[in-house]
Every structure is written in C-alpha cells, then in structure tokens.
Design an enzyme around this catalytic site. Structure first.
Site, PDB file in Angstrom:
ATOM      1  N   LYS A 197       9.519 -29.188 121.160  1.00  0.00           N
ATOM      2  CA  LYS A 197       9.694 -30.359 120.225  1.00  0.00           C
ATOM      3  C   LYS A 197      10.485 -29.961 119.128  1.00  0.00           C
ATOM      4  CE  LYS A 197       6.943 -34.113 117.928  1.00  0.00           C
ATOM      5  NZ  LYS A 197       7.791 -35.098 118.639  1.00  0.00           N
ATOM      6  N   HIS A 233       2.319 -29.366 118.661  1.00  0.00           N
ATOM      7  CA  HIS A 233       2.857 -29.812 119.900  1.00  0.00           C
ATOM      8  C   HIS A 233       3.673 -28.453 120.703  1.00  0.00           C
ATOM      9  CE1 HIS A 233       2.787 -33.794 118.177  1.00  0.00           C
ATOM     10  NE2 HIS A 233       3.284 -34.096 119.243  1.00  0.00           N
ATOM     11  N   HIS A 234       4.153 -28.921 121.714  1.00  0.00           N
ATOM     12  CA  HIS A 234       4.626 -27.875 122.834  1.00  0.00           C
ATOM     13  C   HIS A 234       6.020 -27.257 121.899  1.00  0.00           C
ATOM     14  CE1 HIS A 234       7.704 -30.953 123.472  1.00  0.00           C
ATOM     15  NE2 HIS A 234       6.669 -31.427 123.740  1.00  0.00           N
ATOM     16  N   THR A 273       4.146 -39.488 115.022  1.00  0.00           N
ATOM     17  CA  THR A 273       2.891 -39.922 115.128  1.00  0.00           C
ATOM     18  C   THR A 273       2.277 -39.373 113.828  1.00  0.00           C
ATOM     19  OG1 THR A 273       2.478 -39.849 117.367  1.00  0.00           O
ATOM     20  CG2 THR A 273       0.652 -39.873 116.208  1.00  0.00           C
TER      21      THR A 273
END
Length: 273
Positions: free
Chosen positions: A163, A159-160, A170
């Site tokens: 986060k 993720h970026h 998820t």
C-alpha cells in the site's frame, strides 16, 4: 441514459485488471440480478476477457481503454482505477446517465465537488467510498457515536507493505467523522516532546493517526478511545477481498435509488435507516 428495462442491472467495471477490479468482476459474475456489460483497464490487459483475468472463466467482455467510458451504455460503473482517474471516469459516466460507484481515497474536495454538482445536474446518483467492507463502515459509524462521549481518541491502521498511501483513506474518513462528532478538542495532559520525530503519528482533523505497513497484513484498523478508568477499542479486520463484496453489491443496487452523490458507505447505511 435510461435504466435497462429488465430487472437485471447492467454493470461496467473500471480498473478491471487490478486487484479490487478483479474482485468486483467476481462479485458481479455471481449475482443473478447483475450482468457485466463492459470492462476497462490498463493497457497491458486490453483485449483480454475480464472474466478470465478475474479467474471466473470467460464472460465475453473484453477489457477496453478507459476513454471508451464516454460511449458507455450501462446502469452502473464500478470504478477502482488508480488515483484521480476514478473521478475522471465517474464524470464521464455521469454525463452518460450512468451511476458511478467509486472506491478510492484522498480526493481533493474541489474534485469531489465537481462530481457532486454533475450528479445533481444530471439527476444521477453516485457513491464514493474509501472502504466498501460493511464492517469498516459500521466501525466508522460506531466511532462517530463513541466520540461524543470519549473525546480522547487515536487511530491505528495497519496494511500490507504494497500500500503506497499513508494514512489510509479509511483512517482519514474515520478521523473526519470523529472530528464532526466531538464538541471540542480535548486538552493535553502534558506538553509532549518527541525524541524521535513522528513517533506520535500524524494528526488529521485533530485526531492522531498511526500507520503500519508490513507483509502478512491485509487491511486492519483500530480506533482506541480513552476515558477515566476505561478504554474502548473498535476494530475491524479484512483478511481477503471477499470482505468488500457485500458492500460493493449493496452500493451497486442502492445507487439506482439515489439522485445525488453520497460519500462513504457508512452514509449509505445511514440512509437505509
């Protein structure tokens, strides 16, 4: 609270000034069978038009404080507020007969249980999902199926760098589905020794999970299964907020047919057959 008499669903959005909340406003504004009737958000955005904040032009819906959800008149509340506030907002909505569609991760099972009981008591449907991308939901379903035949598996989620939580919701949900699908934990080939603590990632529900946070990434996950002479990879990549629009809209429409809480978009897809 009764459903609107017309075929147009009245939708409220909580967290309307945030990244995902703005995306939901844009998604709802583009649908002829949905109408934004209320928006709630952070103090810095109070009084601003939700459509203008979302970049779709004025919709005549000012952003109000979350406490006003207790007086909400709508069919569905889509909530992407931060942290545990989403479940608080969902409970407020359920008590008003409004169906919650909640995007969030890492909820305490006891808190989810309270929301589940409230939905049952009121006969109101609800959806809670860590990821509303249809591709991610299918990835999780496929991972659960594959785990029955490939018990050796690890999850890599990327993720970026903005986060905050790791692993992602998820990834945790995927690990739960894998754990429930496989009959037993696979035996280790060797007794592992980490030269650098944490090098092998974390373990959730018996599944190793590795988290990467870098600028340039958006939201990505790969589930890697290993077996004798073969490797199976199931990967999903979300490259913009538009990836979540179809799943959110599906949940908003489908929740009207439910009389209980459903956890996970993949569960909702399974109910559709």
């Amino acid at each position: 609270m009764r459903q609107s008499a017309s075929s147009v669903l009245r939708v409220a959005v909580s967290g309307a000034a945030g990244r995902m909340g703005r995306a939901v406003v844009r998604a709802v504004a583009g649908q002829p069978d949905l109408r934004l009737v209320a928006a709630f958000g952070h103090a810095r955005a109070l009084g601003e038009d939700a459509g203008e904040v979302a970049g779709v032009g004025p919709l005549g819906v000012p952003i109000r404080p979350a406490e006003e959800i207790e007086r909400l008149v709508a069919d569905v509340l889509v909530d992407f507020a931060a942290g545990e506030a989403t479940l608080t907002n969902a409970l407020r909505a359920v008590r008003r007969g409004v169906r919650p569609v909640v995007g969030g991760t890492g909820y305490d099972p006891a808190a989810l249980g309270i929301l589940e009981r409230a939905c049952g008591e009121e006969g109101v449907g609800g959806v809670v999902a860590p990821n509303f991308a249809l591709g991610a939901a299918l990835m999780m379903r496929f991972a659960g199926l594959a785990a029955r035949y490939f018990p050796h598996v690890e999850i890599l989620e990327l993720h970026h760098d903005r986060k905050k939580d790791a692993p992602s919701g998820t990834a945790l949900r995927t690990a739960q589905l894998i754990a429930s699908a496989r009959s037993a934990l696979p035996e280790r080939a060797v007794q592992e020794a980490e030269t650098v603590p944490g090098a092998r990632g974390g373990v959730w529900e018996g599944v190793r999970v590795h988290s990467v946070r870098l600028p340039g990434l958006v939201a990505h996950q790969e589930v890697i299964f290993g077996g004798p002479g073969q490797v199976l990879r199931i990967r999903h990549d979300a490259v913009s907020e538009e990836a979540y629009f179809p799943g959110i809209l599906l949940a908003v429409r489908r929740v009207m047919e439910l009389d209980r809480l459903v956890v996970g978009l993949e569960t909702l897809l399974a109910l559709e057959g």
